[in-house]
Motif scaffolding. Sequence first.
Motif, PDB file in Angstrom:
ATOM      1  N   MET A  28       0.829  -1.208   0.000  1.00  0.00           N
ATOM      2  CA  MET A  28       0.000   0.000   0.000  1.00  0.00           C
ATOM      3  C   MET A  28       0.869   1.266   0.000  1.00  0.00           C
ATOM      4  O   MET A  28       0.828   2.050   0.942  1.00  0.00           O
ATOM      5  CB  MET A  28      -0.938  -0.017   1.206  1.00  0.00           C
ATOM      6  CG  MET A  28      -1.856  -1.223   1.222  1.00  0.00           C
ATOM      7  SD  MET A  28      -3.080  -1.150   2.534  1.00  0.00           S
ATOM      8  CE  MET A  28      -4.146   0.154   1.894  1.00  0.00           C
ATOM      9  N   PRO A  29       1.642   1.489  -1.058  1.00  0.00           N
ATOM     10  CA  PRO A  29       2.535   2.650  -1.070  1.00  0.00           C
ATOM     11  C   PRO A  29       1.796   3.988  -1.056  1.00  0.00           C
ATOM     12  O   PRO A  29       2.395   5.016  -0.748  1.00  0.00           O
ATOM     13  CB  PRO A  29       3.334   2.468  -2.367  1.00  0.00           C
ATOM     14  CG  PRO A  29       2.446   1.630  -3.232  1.00  0.00           C
ATOM     15  CD  PRO A  29       1.700   0.728  -2.294  1.00  0.00           C
ATOM     16  N   GLU A  30       0.492   3.975  -1.353  1.00  0.00           N
ATOM     17  CA  GLU A  30      -0.284   5.212  -1.337  1.00  0.00           C
ATOM     18  C   GLU A  30      -0.710   5.616   0.079  1.00  0.00           C
ATOM     19  O   GLU A  30      -1.301   6.671   0.278  1.00  0.00           O
ATOM     20  CB  GLU A  30      -1.518   5.083  -2.250  1.00  0.00           C
ATOM     21  CG  GLU A  30      -2.561   4.078  -1.792  1.00  0.00           C
ATOM     22  CD  GLU A  30      -2.280   2.618  -2.140  1.00  0.00           C
ATOM     23  OE1 GLU A  30      -3.222   1.816  -2.029  1.00  0.00           O
ATOM     24  OE2 GLU A  30      -1.144   2.258  -2.516  1.00  0.00           O
ATOM     25  N   PHE A  31      -0.381   4.780   1.060  1.00  0.00           N
ATOM     26  CA  PHE A  31      -0.645   5.074   2.471  1.00  0.00           C
ATOM     27  C   PHE A  31       0.684   5.167   3.214  1.00  0.00           C
ATOM     28  O   PHE A  31       1.633   4.463   2.882  1.00  0.00           O
ATOM     29  CB  PHE A  31      -1.487   3.959   3.110  1.00  0.00           C
ATOM     30  CG  PHE A  31      -2.946   4.041   2.789  1.00  0.00           C
ATOM     31  CD1 PHE A  31      -3.858   4.516   3.721  1.00  0.00           C
ATOM     32  CD2 PHE A  31      -3.427   3.636   1.552  1.00  0.00           C
ATOM     33  CE1 PHE A  31      -5.209   4.592   3.433  1.00  0.00           C
ATOM     34  CE2 PHE A  31      -4.772   3.707   1.242  1.00  0.00           C
ATOM     35  CZ  PHE A  31      -5.663   4.190   2.187  1.00  0.00           C
ATOM     36  N   ASP A  32       0.723   6.018   4.229  1.00  0.00           N
ATOM     37  CA  ASP A  32       1.883   6.050   5.116  1.00  0.00           C
ATOM     38  C   ASP A  32       1.614   5.075   6.244  1.00  0.00           C
ATOM     39  O   ASP A  32       0.504   5.045   6.795  1.00  0.00           O
ATOM     40  CB  ASP A  32       2.119   7.462   5.656  1.00  0.00           C
ATOM     41  CG  ASP A  32       2.658   8.389   4.574  1.00  0.00           C
ATOM     42  OD1 ASP A  32       3.371   7.905   3.680  1.00  0.00           O
ATOM     43  OD2 ASP A  32       2.376   9.591   4.629  1.00  0.00           O
ATOM     44  N   VAL A  33       2.614   4.269   6.582  1.00  0.00           N
ATOM     45  CA  VAL A  33       2.463   3.229   7.600  1.00  0.00           C
ATOM     46  C   VAL A  33       3.472   3.495   8.713  1.00  0.00           C
ATOM     47  O   VAL A  33       4.674   3.556   8.464  1.00  0.00           O
ATOM     48  CB  VAL A  33       2.667   1.823   6.992  1.00  0.00           C
ATOM     49  CG1 VAL A  33       2.456   0.748   8.054  1.00  0.00           C
ATOM     50  CG2 VAL A  33       1.724   1.593   5.803  1.00  0.00           C
ATOM     51  N   PHE A  34       2.954   3.655   9.930  1.00  0.00           N
ATOM     52  CA  PHE A  34       3.781   3.920  11.101  1.00  0.00           C
ATOM     53  C   PHE A  34       3.592   2.814  12.129  1.00  0.00           C
ATOM     54  O   PHE A  34       2.622   2.076  12.084  1.00  0.00           O
ATOM     55  CB  PHE A  34       3.396   5.255  11.760  1.00  0.00           C
ATOM     56  CG  PHE A  34       3.612   6.457  10.890  1.00  0.00           C
ATOM     57  CD1 PHE A  34       4.889   6.940  10.652  1.00  0.00           C
ATOM     58  CD2 PHE A  34       2.533   7.121  10.327  1.00  0.00           C
ATOM     59  CE1 PHE A  34       5.088   8.060   9.866  1.00  0.00           C
ATOM     60  CE2 PHE A  34       2.715   8.241   9.531  1.00  0.00           C
ATOM     61  CZ  PHE A  34       3.998   8.716   9.303  1.00  0.00           C
ATOM     62  N   SER A  35       4.495   2.739  13.073  1.00  0.00           N
ATOM     63  CA  SER A  35       4.424   1.756  14.149  1.00  0.00           C
ATOM     64  C   SER A  35       4.478   2.455  15.498  1.00  0.00           C
ATOM     65  O   SER A  35       5.116   3.502  15.635  1.00  0.00           O
ATOM     66  CB  SER A  35       5.592   0.780  14.037  1.00  0.00           C
ATOM     67  OG  SER A  35       5.647  -0.060  15.169  1.00  0.00           O
TER      68      SER A  35
END
Length: 180
Positions: A28-35
Amino acid sequence: MKKIPLFIVTGASGVGKTTVMHELRTTMPEFDVFSTDTDNFGTTASKLEYQDRFNLLFHFANAVAKSGRGTIICGTLMPWAAEKCDTYNKFSEVCFINLHCDDATRNNRLRNRGDRANWTDEKLKQHEEFAQWLINNAETAYIPPMPTIDTTSTPPSQVAEQIKRYVLSKWNEHNVNMKD
């Protein structure tokens, strides 16, 4: 500015949140993913309480939303902690997704991690109870109700695909509603 949904992948320790996070970044490169993991905050982590980390992540997600992009946060986060974040009301909704696996699988994963010394029988039992609480309360403690994805024997790439389907369905639903 129109509000957009925020997505949180949650679950007990050992269910695969960090592993699937890496898959989501590719899928999902169109979303930013954080932890929410402390190692994502560098040396600052030891200075921040959990709630402060959650608050910062919500601020990041709000900044991302201003560009029209979505955010997925991976980590154990409860709805009442999310609601305490300064920017909680900046989102149209906060959608949780629960990752879950059977107790034997989760306990085995935890006992084979780098921090395995921390996983006493008592702590494993606490996470078994927490995982069950998430299952039992997915329909009532979460708005919208929280779907559960079983990671017991599902490869991370397939778990990421299931998350992607849910996220895109909510995202598209939101965008259709915004046009009305």
